[in-house]
Design a protein around this motif. Structure first.
Motif: not given
Length: 67
Positions: A3-9, A45-47, A53-60
């Motif tokens: 498990k790795q914690i990176m700045p954006n993911k 990835k967070i966010p 459909c032009n909607d950005r979700y909290d994570a993917e």
């Protein structure tokens, strides 16, 4: 798994198949001409990096496979 914690993911890295050990997580994509593809890692990835459909979700989640 590593498990790795990176700045954006967050990343979960799977162990590579090197012999007769149990198979790593894998998937069978029908129509790609191969058998099972081994899962290399999962990125959370967070966010979210992409929109639907032009909607950005909290994570993917992005799955990476060895082809």
């Amino acid at each position: 798994m590593d498990k790795q914690i990176m700045p954006n993911k967050l990343r979960v890295v799977m162990m590579r198949r090197i012999g007769e050990e149990p198979d790593p997580p894998h998937v069978d994509f029908s129509g790609v001409g191969y058998a099972n593809l081994d899962l290399l890692n999962i990125d959370i990835k967070i966010p979210a990096e992409h929109t639907i459909c032009n909607d950005r979700y909290d994570a993917e989640m992005q799955y990476y496979f060895f082809h």
